[in-house]
Design a protein around this motif. Structure first.
Motif, short mmCIF file in Angstrom:
data_model
loop_
_atom_site.label_atom_id
_atom_site.label_comp_id
_atom_site.label_asym_id
_atom_site.label_seq_id
_atom_site.Cartn_x
_atom_site.Cartn_y
_atom_site.Cartn_z
N GLY A 1 3.09 -6.66 1.53
CA GLY A 1 2.56 -6.45 2.88
C GLY A 1 2.51 -7.77 3.62
N GLY B 1 2.00 -8.51 6.76
CA GLY B 1 1.39 -8.42 8.09
C GLY B 1 0.47 -9.61 8.33
N ALA C 1 7.34 -8.07 -0.32
CA ALA C 1 7.76 -6.68 -0.07
C ALA C 1 7.14 -6.22 1.24
CB ALA C 1 7.30 -5.78 -1.20
N PRO D 1 8.47 -3.26 4.55
CA PRO D 1 9.61 -2.56 5.17
C PRO D 1 10.04 -3.19 6.49
CG PRO D 1 7.61 -1.24 5.33
CD PRO D 1 7.27 -2.42 4.48
N ASN E 1 8.33 -6.51 8.01
CA ASN E 1 8.04 -7.92 8.32
C ASN E 1 8.30 -8.90 7.19
OD1 ASN E 1 6.94 -7.16 10.88
ND2 ASN E 1 5.12 -6.43 9.80
N THR F 1 -1.77 -6.88 0.46
CA THR F 1 -2.23 -7.03 1.85
C THR F 1 -1.57 -5.96 2.73
OG1 THR F 1 -0.56 -8.76 2.00
CG2 THR F 1 -2.83 -9.49 1.76
N MET F 2 -1.49 -4.76 2.16
CA MET F 2 -0.93 -3.62 2.90
C MET F 2 -2.10 -2.81 3.49
SD MET F 2 2.09 -2.46 0.28
CE MET F 2 1.06 -2.34 -1.17
N PRO F 3 -1.79 -1.74 4.26
CA PRO F 3 -2.88 -0.90 4.79
C PRO F 3 -3.78 -0.38 3.68
CG PRO F 3 -0.77 -0.35 5.81
CD PRO F 3 -0.46 -1.33 4.73
N ASP F 4 -5.02 -0.04 4.07
CA ASP F 4 -6.07 0.35 3.11
C ASP F 4 -5.61 1.42 2.11
OD1 ASP F 4 -7.37 -1.20 4.92
OD2 ASP F 4 -8.94 0.24 5.42
N HIS G 1 -3.69 0.31 -1.42
CA HIS G 1 -4.28 -0.71 -2.28
C HIS G 1 -4.40 -0.19 -3.73
CE1 HIS G 1 -6.51 -3.03 1.19
NE2 HIS G 1 -5.22 -2.88 1.40
N LYS H 1 -9.68 -6.37 1.14
CA LYS H 1 -10.71 -5.33 1.20
C LYS H 1 -10.23 -4.25 2.16
CE LYS H 1 -11.77 -5.80 5.03
NZ LYS H 1 -11.91 -5.72 6.37
N GLY I 1 -10.67 -9.73 -0.69
CA GLY I 1 -10.64 -10.55 0.53
C GLY I 1 -11.96 -10.71 1.26
N VAL J 1 -13.62 -13.00 2.62
CA VAL J 1 -13.39 -14.41 2.98
C VAL J 1 -14.65 -15.14 3.45
CG1 VAL J 1 -10.93 -14.24 3.51
CG2 VAL J 1 -12.59 -13.63 5.25
N HIS K 1 -17.71 -7.19 4.13
CA HIS K 1 -17.93 -8.65 4.17
C HIS K 1 -19.42 -8.99 4.20
CE1 HIS K 1 -13.92 -10.10 4.92
NE2 HIS K 1 -13.77 -9.40 6.01
N1 LIG Z 1 -10.38 -9.93 4.83
C1 LIG Z 1 -10.35 -9.73 6.11
O1 LIG Z 1 -11.07 -10.36 6.87
C2 LIG Z 1 -9.39 -8.72 6.69
C3 LIG Z 1 -9.07 -8.75 8.06
C4 LIG Z 1 -8.16 -7.81 8.54
C5 LIG Z 1 -7.60 -6.88 7.68
N2 LIG Z 1 -7.97 -6.85 6.36
C6 LIG Z 1 -7.35 -5.89 5.43
O2 LIG Z 1 -6.06 -6.37 5.08
C7 LIG Z 1 -5.13 -5.29 4.91
C8 LIG Z 1 -3.91 -5.54 5.80
O3 LIG Z 1 -4.33 -5.60 7.14
P1 LIG Z 1 -3.43 -6.35 8.26
O4 LIG Z 1 -4.33 -6.59 9.42
O5 LIG Z 1 -2.71 -7.49 7.65
O6 LIG Z 1 -2.42 -5.16 8.61
P2 LIG Z 1 -0.93 -5.32 9.13
O7 LIG Z 1 -0.55 -3.99 9.67
O8 LIG Z 1 -0.79 -6.54 9.99
O9 LIG Z 1 -0.09 -5.59 7.79
C9 LIG Z 1 0.16 -4.62 6.82
C10 LIG Z 1 1.61 -4.79 6.34
O10 LIG Z 1 1.88 -3.91 5.26
C11 LIG Z 1 3.22 -3.48 5.39
N3 LIG Z 1 3.49 -2.28 4.61
C12 LIG Z 1 3.24 -0.99 4.97
N4 LIG Z 1 3.73 -0.16 4.02
C13 LIG Z 1 4.28 -0.94 3.06
C14 LIG Z 1 4.95 -0.66 1.84
N5 LIG Z 1 5.14 0.60 1.43
N6 LIG Z 1 5.39 -1.70 1.09
C15 LIG Z 1 5.21 -2.98 1.50
N7 LIG Z 1 4.59 -3.29 2.67
C16 LIG Z 1 4.13 -2.28 3.43
C17 LIG Z 1 3.38 -3.26 6.89
O11 LIG Z 1 4.74 -3.21 7.29
C18 LIG Z 1 2.63 -4.46 7.45
O12 LIG Z 1 3.50 -5.56 7.69
C19 LIG Z 1 -5.90 -4.02 5.25
O13 LIG Z 1 -6.31 -3.38 4.08
C20 LIG Z 1 -7.11 -4.52 6.01
O14 LIG Z 1 -8.23 -3.69 5.88
C21 LIG Z 1 -8.82 -7.76 5.86
#
Ligand SMILES: NC(=O)c1ccc[n+]([C@@H]2O[C@H](COP(=O)([O-])OP(=O)(O)OC[C@H]3O[C@@H](n4cnc5c(N)ncnc54)[C@H](O)[C@@H]3O)[C@@H](O)[C@H]2O)c1
Length: 410
Positions: free
Chosen positions: A17, A19, A42, A44, A46, A75-78, A81, A99, A125, A127, A188
């Motif tokens: 992930g 993102g 990995a 799809p 970015n 670090t993919m969507p919730d 995980h 998280k 995470g 942080v 957090h």
């Molecule tokens: N710790 C923190 O402060 C904090 C802050 C924001 C988000 N988060 C958590 O971090 C995680 C990611 O959030 P984000 O803001 O980076 O989201 P984001 O959408 O920016 O990134 C998620 C990435 O996962 C990729 N992805 C989706 N399906 C996939 C697959 N099958 N294989 C590989 N990659 C895949 C997406 O293309 C995307 O680039 C979430 O669980 C979110 O809750 C935590």
């Protein structure tokens, strides 16, 4: 005398992930190439936004290849995980897991149990505990100079723009597709309370609802997308996506491509251009949680969506003094009259360019230090602790859905 400190070896990580969060942690390898190397990514869409020798389109393809690495960063969507976490632990990787661990409590417990069984480190995470500011509060409490914690009043002001972005239009708007806001946003804060007080939480209750982002609040004549809304309505709408993503800059850091064309496309074609009164949001825009910890300390946590800034403010009452924090500076009032106003002391202030007040890089650094110490007891303790915040958050959500019933935790 010269002290030789063993340099931790260089660790290899895979990012699942790429993102906003994946890039934030992977940046550590760019800043500290002698400590961490990203050996594969990995994603799809970015993947190439993080430099690496290998890329995959999907996390499954990546883990099926069993690339040689120490750490998997999830670090993919919730909703993505739980499964990769179990597979990666089974394959012997340590995890930097964003998280929430998973959107359900049972799955969270399963992931942590698997890590303990396999003797792997899971750093979630959270942080904030790695930021100099919150770490300084912990150091004052641990010093005992103002006595024991009696009560905490803490407000997470989410910022009106961030609430509309993440919890009305975006990824965490619908709890069935992601997680309840109290888990996504506030695990957090629960992590901080449990860490500061150092005892388990025993009772939780909670209230909250959607006040603003409801269809009945939509102005007459407004369209379902901001780009199609009549100009006189769009101009006067504080939630206008045109303002939030094209005119103003404060949300652009969340996107890999911030070009004007990409932002126009975002508003025209994605969920981020939807009218806030026409989204499929079901998470509250404000929620309050009350907690009682073992030993009697109480905490009131307010998640406030409608605030100017995105900031956390804290008031910790102790038996011999009080800490009042505005997110930047701390006022430490001692009941013996020796008050101090303090920023974060220089020794704690690590200047690094990461977001979350330096917490993103400090978390990665702490993980690498723990791996190099290779102390099984520490690894098990830190891994098990990650669950505490989630257990409180799930109890809070259960209470809210049951009209504020007090939930006992054992
Ligand atoms: N710790 C923190 O402060 C904090 C802050 C924001 C988000 N988060 C958590 O971090 C995680 C990611 O959030 P984000 O803001 O980076 O989201 P984001 O959408 O920016 O990134 C998620 C990435 O996962 C990729 N992805 C989706 N399906 C996939 C697959 N099958 N294989 C590989 N990659 C895949 C997406 O293309 C995307 O680039 C979430 O669980 C979110 O809750 C935590």
């Amino acid at each position: 005398m010269r002290i030789f400190s063993a340099r931790p070896r260089k660790y290899k990580a895979i990012v699942l992930g790429a993102g906003y969060r994946g890039r934030a942690y992977a940046d550590y390898a760019k800043a500290h190439p002698g400590e961490l190397e990203i050996v594969g990514v990995a994603d799809p869409e970015n993947a190439r936004s993080i430099p690496a020798p290998r890329y995959w389109k999907d996390w499954r393809e990546c883990l099926a290849d069993r690339p040689e690495a120490d750490i998997v960063m999830i670090t993919m969507p919730d909703s993505l995980h739980y499964e990769p976490a179990l597979l990666a632990l089974e394959a012997g990787y340590h995890l930097l897991l964003e998280k929430p661990i998973s959107p359900t409590e049972e799955q969270c417990r399963e992931v942590i149990a698997k890590a303990l069984e396999k003797k792997r480190l899971v750093i979630v995470g959270h942080v904030l505990r790695y930021t100099p500011y919150f770490g300084h509060i912990k150091a004052i409490l641990d010093s005992g100079e103002i006595g024991e914690v009696v009560s905490i009043a803490h407000q997470e002001s989410a910022g009106f723009f961030k609430v509309a972005h993440s919890y009305c239009r975006g990824n965490w708007a619908n709890s069935k597709k992601s997680s309840p806001i109290i888990i996504a946003k506030c695990s957090h804060d629960f992590d901080l309370f449990a860490w500061w007080i150092g005892k388990p939480c025993r009772k939780v209750n909670s209230f909250g609802s959607i006040k603003v982002f409801r269809p009945e609040n939509k102005p007459a004549g407004a369209a379902t997308r901001c780009s199609e809304c009549p100009a006189h309505i769009e101009r006067n709408c504080i939630w206008s996506a045109i303002k939030m993503y094209i005119k103003y800059d404060n949300l652009k850091y969340l996107f890999a491509d911030r070009s004007p064309e990409a932002m126009e496309r975002l508003v025209r074609e994605t969920e981020y251009g939807k009218c806030v009164y026409n989204c499929d949001n079901d998470v509250p825009d404000h929620q309050t949680v009350n907690m009682e910890f073992e030993g009697g300390a109480t905490v009131c946590h307010v998640m406030a969506g409608f605030t100017e800034r995105n900031v956390r403010t804290t008031r910790i009452s102790c038996t011999r003094g009080e800490i009042v924090g505005n997110g930047k500076t701390l006022h430490i009032c001692r009941f013996d009259g020796n008050d101090v106003e303090t920023g974060v002391p220089l020794v704690l202030r690590v200047s690094n360019p990461s977001r979350h007040g330096g917490g993103d890089f400090n978390l990665v650094a702490a993980m690498l230090r723990m791996l190099s110490r290779d102390n099984p007891q520490e690894i098990a303790q830190v891994t098990a602790q990650a669950l505490e915040s989630h257990v409180i958050a799930f109890a809070a959500e259960r209470s809210r859905l049951e009209g504020g019933r007090t939930i006992e935790l054992h």
